[in-house]
Design an enzyme around this catalytic site. Structure first.
Site, PDB file in Angstrom:
ATOM      1  N   ASP A   1      19.386 -39.865 -44.504  1.00 53.31           N
ATOM      2  CA  ASP A   1      19.801 -39.698 -45.879  1.00 53.31           C
ATOM      3  C   ASP A   1      19.606 -38.404 -46.610  1.00 53.31           C
ATOM      4  OD1 ASP A   1      16.950 -40.118 -45.528  1.00 53.31           O
ATOM      5  OD2 ASP A   1      16.717 -40.608 -47.628  1.00 53.31           O
ATOM      6  N   GLU A   2      20.716 -38.248 -47.516  1.00 56.80           N
ATOM      7  CA  GLU A   2      20.526 -37.123 -48.351  1.00 56.80           C
ATOM      8  C   GLU A   2      20.525 -35.717 -47.717  1.00 56.80           C
ATOM      9  OE1 GLU A   2      18.459 -38.447 -52.366  1.00 56.80           O
ATOM     10  OE2 GLU A   2      16.945 -38.356 -50.826  1.00 56.80           O
ATOM     11  N   LEU A   3      21.562 -35.763 -46.838  1.00 55.61           N
ATOM     12  CA  LEU A   3      21.651 -34.438 -46.116  1.00 55.61           C
ATOM     13  C   LEU A   3      22.351 -33.627 -47.029  1.00 55.61           C
ATOM     14  CD1 LEU A   3      21.162 -32.917 -43.411  1.00 55.61           C
ATOM     15  CD2 LEU A   3      23.167 -33.766 -42.456  1.00 55.61           C
TER      16      LEU A   3
END
Lengths: 575, 575
Positions: free
Chosen positions: A348-350
């Site tokens: 997530d949230e790269l």
């Protein structure tokens, strides 16, 4: 799958049996109106050869709960209205527990709990006659027997020193609507002791949650000892005693398994890895960059998107072969510690922009001719490939399939967290899904923002997610029948930016029980009484399990004034 | 009052002393950069004749906290950066505590805590030299000395077995901006043990909260033994052991007093009294009426107004002389139990429509020629008159002055709860005011609705009130200078529809510390750094007091990931 018929059956039965306070509600339940007293010499008899130790222990615990729950009925008088029925009641002296002949070998509860998610058998049948003849519990698996013991203990109350079941005879046939019913805990933003986790595992087992999704590390801390990678916890834990040692981890896995719970660990990659930079700065880009996000935070705090990083910043330099190799070794080492077939690599949230300014990454991309997305796909294929060789099924957050162009195995499990609206898009890509959407299942939402220097104190995922909200979630909304088959189940989640051992229990219980029933008993039909379950019929039972949890040492919150808890329906809007 | 000058002074000082983690922040504070080690034989010397026992006990507790807080500095390394300073530090062997000659007689902390709110003296001066000579604490009152001891204990940390103050020399002159700094607990919707209340009183004293507003009874339960009215708790408590006996009450009052806290009891009248109908049905109208409100609940749940009753319904038949006499006797009996000069008679959420259908009330009104409002005024004058004869000052909720035409004494204290917007209207009527507005200070808001059969699960006072919200409240917004003098202070409140001992600590701490500092140190200028205090400069100190509370046994919540708590400012938006 026969779910609709059963649902209808349950609906009819619930109408006839308003006082059976089981949680989750069995698929099929009939109850009578006789009381049945637990005999002073009541015992549970395991009618099988070589009963596994963890099943024997579960029997002992069940006997203990029966004697010590000391739960008075949640009615005015706390059971005094049952006094006559108790006087007339027969005594129950035994529960006979039988593994059906269909079971070829006797395996432990723990072994069965860690089976592949497709092949777990949690079904059981329980009969409690009112005439004093032994009660019987049978299943094809020790895991099923364990679930049945859990149900059995919820049938009994205490009044004036007598332990009794108020609504016998009882007949139950029961099995889960969904194979994955989880609870996620983040032990990286703030640390929880092994005792906190064990207490939580106990409570989970009481409502038949079968998966502990352990978000063990994150950018803030690395509180797990990994053989071969000791420097990660040595330099990345908050304190030397804020570390899960390898023996702690084994202890937690065993404790969970004995309670029918599979421990699915998550090592979030390639984002959420700043802490690795404490010991391996060579693998981390944007390490402790300031400002910690290059996006416009003031706007984002009001209208949060998944582009917002939280401090500290730092991501794996995944285009670099050395980093790929390091990560693969790390994930493999962690995977060896956990017997579960599922392993989460996060995803997530790269923040792609982080790599724009990283000369090393840019040089690699330029020399290999790869795009960043291609490098990401290559990184993921390598790490997932290693895990799959070890017999693991990768689990990822939704961005890996919705935002990135990454090649994933078809059997990868995808957790939807940003919004339940994204379930459809993941299903369209054909992946199996675990519901974990912030708009329904995040236990930490609605407590204000935690970022400093924020006078408004807003929280990106406001408001608070009530038990009613998750309870009435529809797991197959907007899905075709075929897509609906991709839904493995779902879970509540406790992220720990503003959580710690001090609010673990009140934040989690009894709210997390609502998804436990949703994914065991099946959906409610969005809050209507269409299938016999709705928030108003559930509330008295939820009070019941919350009070029972309390008596077993869980600091579950009060859902209503006790005046209401003692008067089912009296505080309903329509009362 | 000289507040502006001091505020400015504090602003300048704060800028120079970023590490002094005192809460609430003293009015005047200077600190140095030397460490000072607490000598192994450090003691606190009461330099006065006949020191009251409760001051002696406070000294012992302070010595205990100094030795046992074991709080490492909230910095990476938890104090390791102080190692050099500790090595060079002098040893402090004594704190000398002196009552200034201005104090004519030595009274106990408890006696002074219960003085009239206008005449309390909480001022103190504290000096901690860095050269090893004794520290000195002086005040004109034992109550002031108690406040100073509280401050002194917050100066010390632990590193590697050494107890030390990192920022000496320290010079403090301190006094509260407002005389009333409270915390309200509702023990009627759900019950709290005496131990829960004592633990809360301890935490309150650590942040110099001086008033425990005890909303002890309500429509749901009557958990207090009142001499002459034993039937009220016998029939109205949730259970026989859910009762504060007369000796429990004395115990709580003493415990509070010894910690500088006045216990202001509230017996809410004439609404919120259904429980009286359990033993005295003759005094209650609308007793357990169903539906429990005659208003349109569906609309009201979305747009709450104070017209919404919660179950169970029931109000005093105040037009009846017998009921007036009963109530007067009851209030007088309770007032005898509590030494405080303040006594709350409640007065919120009265439903006039309830009396429309009450034949008895209508007959009385018709025979006396009174309106309902005239009867209410007469009732209030009689009950308040009796209390005033006993030396009590009545406290009421805002409706008594804003919604009703009731004659009240000029010195009546009015608590504003519905909205902070109503403060101006109350001030215009010239009454003294305690801030208790739901939009800033209700600790229970934002956890969803608790009424059953409500699939939306909304909460009328959403959202959650963050510490930032209450911290930046302006107590004199829209008030003239003269009106501003009417503000006595304010308080956080925990209503218990969804609260119980299980979330008492996490719901209350450290959030309630924000109003404690607001009303001790004065307002912040609405979130700006105008006077040197703002949410960003406060956050590291709030972490500090929360961690200290934790080490003293309070389950205060984590405000941020520990990563942020150890790095002041690193998780600020502007970092």
């Amino acid at each position: 799958m026969g779910r609709s018929l059963t649902t209808l059956l349950t609906a009819l039965l619930v109408a006839c049996t308003p006082t059976a306070a089981l949680w989750p509600l069995p698929q099929s339940l009939t109850t009578g109106t006789d009381a049945l007293v637990l005999s002073k010499n009541f015992n549970i008899r395991l009618s099988m050869h070589n009963a596994p130790k963890d099943l024997q222990d579960a029997v002992s615990r069940t006997e203990y709960y029966l004697r010590h729950d000391n739960l008075g009925r949640l009615l005015v008088g706390r059971g005094s209205s049952d006094a006559g029925a108790i006087k007339a009641a027969k005594q129950l002296s035994a529960l006979t527990v039988t593994l059906e002949s269909g079971a070829t070998t006797v395996r432990s509860v723990a072994q069965e709990a860690m089976d592949d998610i497709d092949s777990r058998d949690e079904k059981y049948a329980l009969t409690v006659p009112s005439d004093g003849t032994p009660a019987t519990l049978s299943a094809n698996s020790t895991l099923g027997l364990f679930r049945g013991l859990t149900t059995f203990s919820q049938l009994f109350y205490e009044y004036d020193g007598v332990i009794y079941a108020p609504d016998t005879p009882v007949q139950i046939e029961d099995w889960p609507a969904y194979p994955y019913r989880g609870f996620m805990l983040d032990t990286a933003r703030n640390y929880y002791s092994v005792a906190d986790i064990k207490r939580t595992l106990d409570a989970m087992s009481w409502v038949k949650i079968n998966t502990f999704h352990w978000h063990v590390v994150d950018s803030q801390s690395f509180p797990i000892e990994v053989p071969g990678f000791m420097e990660l916890s040595q330099k990345g834990a908050y304190a030397p005693d804020f570390v899960y040692t390898t023996s702690d981890v084994q202890d937690i896995i065993s404790y969970a398994g004995e309670r029918g719970i599979d421990v699915v660990v998550e090592i979030d990659t390639p984002g959420h890895t700043a802490v690795i930079g404490e010991s391996h700065p060579e693998h981390i880009v944007c390490f402790h960059a300031s400002p910690w996000s290059n996006t416009n935070l003031t706007i984002l705090l009001i209208s949060y998107s998944c582009n917002l990083t939280e401090p500290p910043s730092g991501q794996l330099r995944f285009a670099n072969e050395t980093t790929v190799s390091f990560t693969t070794s790390l994930l493999s080492a962690v995977a060896k510690m956990f017997p579960s077939k599922l392993f989460s690599t996060g995803g997530d949230e790269l923040h792609a922009s982080c790599y724009d300014d990283d000369a090393e990454t840019q040089a690699i991309l330029s020399s290999t001719g790869q795009t960043l997305e291609q490098a990401l796909s290559s990184f993921t294929q390598t790490t997932h490939g290693a895990l799959e060789k070890m017999g693991k099924t990768p689990v990822v957050w939704e961005e890996m399939v919705l935002d990135h162009n990454v090649t994933l195995s078809n059997n990868t499990v995808v957790m939807v967290w940003i919004s339940s609206k994204n379930v459809e898009a993941v299903a369209e890509k054909g992946f199996r899904i675990v519901h974990a959407a912030s708009d329904y299942f995040y236990l930490d939402c609605g407590a204000g923002g935690w970022v400093g220097d924020n006078p408004l104190g807003n929280s990106w995922c406001e408001p608070f997610k009530t038990w009613q909200k998750s309870y009435t979630f529809n797991p197959t909304a907007n899905l075709t029948d075929a897509q609906s088959q991709l839904i493995l189940g779902g879970q509540h989640l406790l992220w720990s930016e503003q959580s710690s051992p001090h609010n673990l229990d009140p934040a989690t219980w009894p709210r997390a029980a609502s998804s436990a029933e949703l994914f065991w008993s099946g959906p409610t039909g969005n809050g209507t009484a269409a299938n016999g379950r709705s928030v108003d019929t559930a509330l008295p039972r939820l009070h019941d399990i919350a009070f029972r949890m309390t008596n077993r040492g869980i600091a579950a919150i009060a859902l209503q004034p006790m005046w209401c808890a003692l008067r089912p329906g009296a505080c309903d809007l329509t009362a």
